[in-house]
Write an enzyme that holds these catalytic residues in place. Structure first.
Site, PDB file in Angstrom:
ATOM      1  N   HIS A 105       0.820  -1.215   0.000  1.00 44.90           N
ATOM      2  CA  HIS A 105       0.000   0.000   0.000  1.00 44.90           C
ATOM      3  C   HIS A 105       0.855   1.267   0.000  1.00 44.90           C
ATOM      4  O   HIS A 105       0.604   2.176   0.796  1.00 44.90           O
ATOM      5  CB  HIS A 105      -0.918   0.031   1.225  1.00 44.90           C
ATOM      6  CG  HIS A 105      -1.945  -1.044   1.264  1.00 44.90           C
ATOM      7  ND1 HIS A 105      -2.664  -1.339   2.411  1.00 44.90           N
ATOM      8  CD2 HIS A 105      -2.387  -1.894   0.316  1.00 44.90           C
ATOM      9  CE1 HIS A 105      -3.501  -2.332   2.155  1.00 44.90           C
ATOM     10  NE2 HIS A 105      -3.344  -2.691   0.889  1.00 44.90           N
ATOM     11  N   PRO A 106       1.857   1.406  -0.869  1.00 52.13           N
ATOM     12  CA  PRO A 106       2.675   2.620  -0.834  1.00 52.13           C
ATOM     13  C   PRO A 106       1.880   3.843  -1.290  1.00 52.13           C
ATOM     14  O   PRO A 106       1.160   3.798  -2.292  1.00 52.13           O
ATOM     15  CB  PRO A 106       3.815   2.310  -1.806  1.00 52.13           C
ATOM     16  CG  PRO A 106       3.232   1.318  -2.763  1.00 52.13           C
ATOM     17  CD  PRO A 106       2.300   0.480  -1.928  1.00 52.13           C
TER      18      PRO A 106
END
Length: 534
Positions: free
Chosen positions: A472-473
């Site tokens: 989930h960057p």
């Protein structure tokens, strides 16, 4: 360098954001749109089958195959860092979990000075593209492109985890997307009739025949060009070994994701002047926030061996079991092959000091040493817990001035003291859930990290040994109005004209849950602003 046409809009990246934008911006037949994608098409068996994420991640056909630098918070480990490299981007290889986050996430964005990004303002954009399985209400929409379905499976051990969480005082829920996701229940997923429903299928395929939309795959962008007035004018890219330049008359929209977007920005001369000069790149616009503020969700994968209850471990390790799973999917589009990577979810507060849940669980009726490895030869369940709002901040920067080189990715997991504290609380919370009567009857035995580890510092180290990313960057070109922000609340890049960023990189802070559907909302809102000339 060959010149290749003139378009009104050029969109860089055909991931979740790019597919939405291509659909919305090409709706006017008088507007010419070019969508550039470095990867290939998504017509691949393992993209369509939900369990296929195991075969699309770390596969150069569908993934950029990036890796992190060694992380001190992970005791020197370097993790693989999958990013979608095909039409649909990460929505073609991700976990398919439909999650908006919490109302407070967006209200906080607005409180930070980003006008129009509060929960009440973004909710209509979530609903606009939604096709919710249970019909329309004040929180959900129907008839949109983004299908939200129930999973086609159930597991006794997952239901037992749900019951155990309820015994702990966690409420049962069948909808995590009403503003406060507190509760426990099965995740809803972006699937249709048991198959993955990606952004390419949802938004791009229905409009591919529009004469004013060109979709070019295998086109890797090397640079955005600017004129003397610092207006973005053209995009340079490689296609089939040849360098091309294409001009945009209205806007260039960068939608390459939280990792590739800052890389393209720096290669184009926008970023920290010192970093650009170190890589012999001419400075077009000094924006030191480019590539900073990287945030990600780190999950601690706890494993419990169980007895007297079936798990996927036994089926997957049996020829008969594998055959039965394949037949069930072929005949009914259900069963283990229709599984999202995680099936049961739980959102809870680590302690009473938090107004809303700050922990998320991804629970699976299986276990392995690492994601994608052969499953254990004994029945087990994995309960992964993550800190939804980490304080640790990382960076993404170019390795050199070669656009073919992977960027340097450093999330700096567990570098903040508070994150270490939350990690320990998460482990202890999981142990409490697994000790409740509903699960106790299956005699759960903690294998990872091991119930012999109880000291705070030892638990922090153990978390570093077994934790991994949930992919989930966000946040590397964040929205705001201070010296380290990169775009304004219209998503226009500070200090230049005709360049906008529309993807997860603009998030000032990470949302409290899975991040794919928030990116779709961001794209819907961005398309509305672009079309209304904001």
């Amino acid at each position: 360098m060959q010149d290749r046409g003139i378009f009104d809009f050029i969109i860089i990246g055909a991931g979740s954001a790019g597919c939405v934008l291509a659909n919305r911006l090409s709706n006017d037949p008088g507007t010419k749109v070019l969508l550039l994608e470095a990867g290939g098409h998504d017509k691949y068996f393992w993209v369509n089958v939900p369990i296929g994420y195991l075969f699309t991640m770390n596969n150069p056909r569908t993934d950029w195959c990036m890796s992190l630098e060694p992380e001190s918070g992970l005791n020197g480990r370097s993790l693989k860092y999958p990013r979608g490299k095909l039409l649909g981007g990460c929505s073609s290889i991700n976990g398919m979990i439909y999650m908006r986050g919490q109302a407070r996430d967006y209200d906080q964005w607005q409180q930070m000075g980003n006008i129009g990004w509060g929960w009440d303002e973004v909710l209509p954009y979530f609903k606009k593209s939604e096709d919710y399985a249970h019909g329309i209400d004040e929180m959900h929409g129907v008839g949109g492109e983004w299908r939200v379905d129930e999973q086609r499976l159930s597991w006794e051990i997952l239901s037992a985890f749900e019951d155990a969480a309820v015994e702990m005082g966690i409420p049962r829920t069948n909808d995590f997307n009403r503003g406060n996701n507190e509760g426990v229940g099965y995740f809803q997923v972006n699937q249709k009739k048991g198959a993955r429903w990606s952004c390419s299928k949802a938004f791009l395929n229905p409009v591919r025949n529009r004469k004013n939309l060109e979709v070019l795959t295998g086109a890797e962008v090397s640079k955005i060009r600017f004129n003397n007035d610092r207006q973005a004018t053209s995009v340079e890219y490689v296609h089939k070994g040849q360098f091309y330049r294409t001009v945009a008359t209205q806007e260039i929209i960068l939608s390459a994701g939280a990792i590739k977007t800052p890389q393209i920005m720096e290669l184009s001369g926008i970023g920290d002047p010192e970093k650009l000069k170190q890589n012999e790149i001419e400075v077009v616009n000094a924006l030191p926030g480019v590539g900073e503020n990287l945030q990600d969700h780190l999950q601690i994968r706890m494993v419990f061996k169980v007895n007297g209850v079936p798990t996927l471990n036994e089926k997957a390790n049996s020829i008969l079991g594998r055959v039965s799973m394949a037949l069930e999917y072929a005949l009914f589009r259900s069963g283990p092959l229709s599984m999202a990577p995680s099936q049961m979810g739980c959102f809870v507060k680590s302690d009473s000091m938090h107004e809303t849940p700050n922990l998320e669980y991804h629970v699976q009726p299986l276990s392995a040493e690492t994601l994608g490895a052969k499953l254990h030869p004994f029945p087990a369940v994995t309960a992964s817990v993550c800190n939804l709002r980490p304080q640790s901040r990382g960076t993404v920067h170019i390795r050199n001035n070669d656009f073919k080189s992977s960027p340097i990715i450093k999330p700096n997991y567990l570098s903040a003291v508070e994150d270490k504290t939350i990690a320990v609380k998460g482990i202890n919370m999981t142990r409490k859930i697994c000790s409740q009567p509903a699960l106790r009857k299956y005699n759960p035995i903690e294998i990872k990290p091991g119930d012999n580890i109880t000291d705070h510092e030892d638990l922090v180290k153990a978390a570093g040994d077994i934790a991994t990313t949930i992919f989930h960057p966000v946040g590397t070109c964040r929205m705001g109005h201070d010296s380290l922000s990169v775009v304004n609340d219209k998503l226009q890049v500070h200090g230049v004209d005709k360049l906008r960023i529309v993807d997860a990189s603009i998030m000032p802070t990470i949302t409290s849950g899975n991040t794919n559907s928030p990116v779709i909302m961001i794209s819907e809102k961005a398309a509305s602003m672009i079309l209304s000339k904001q």
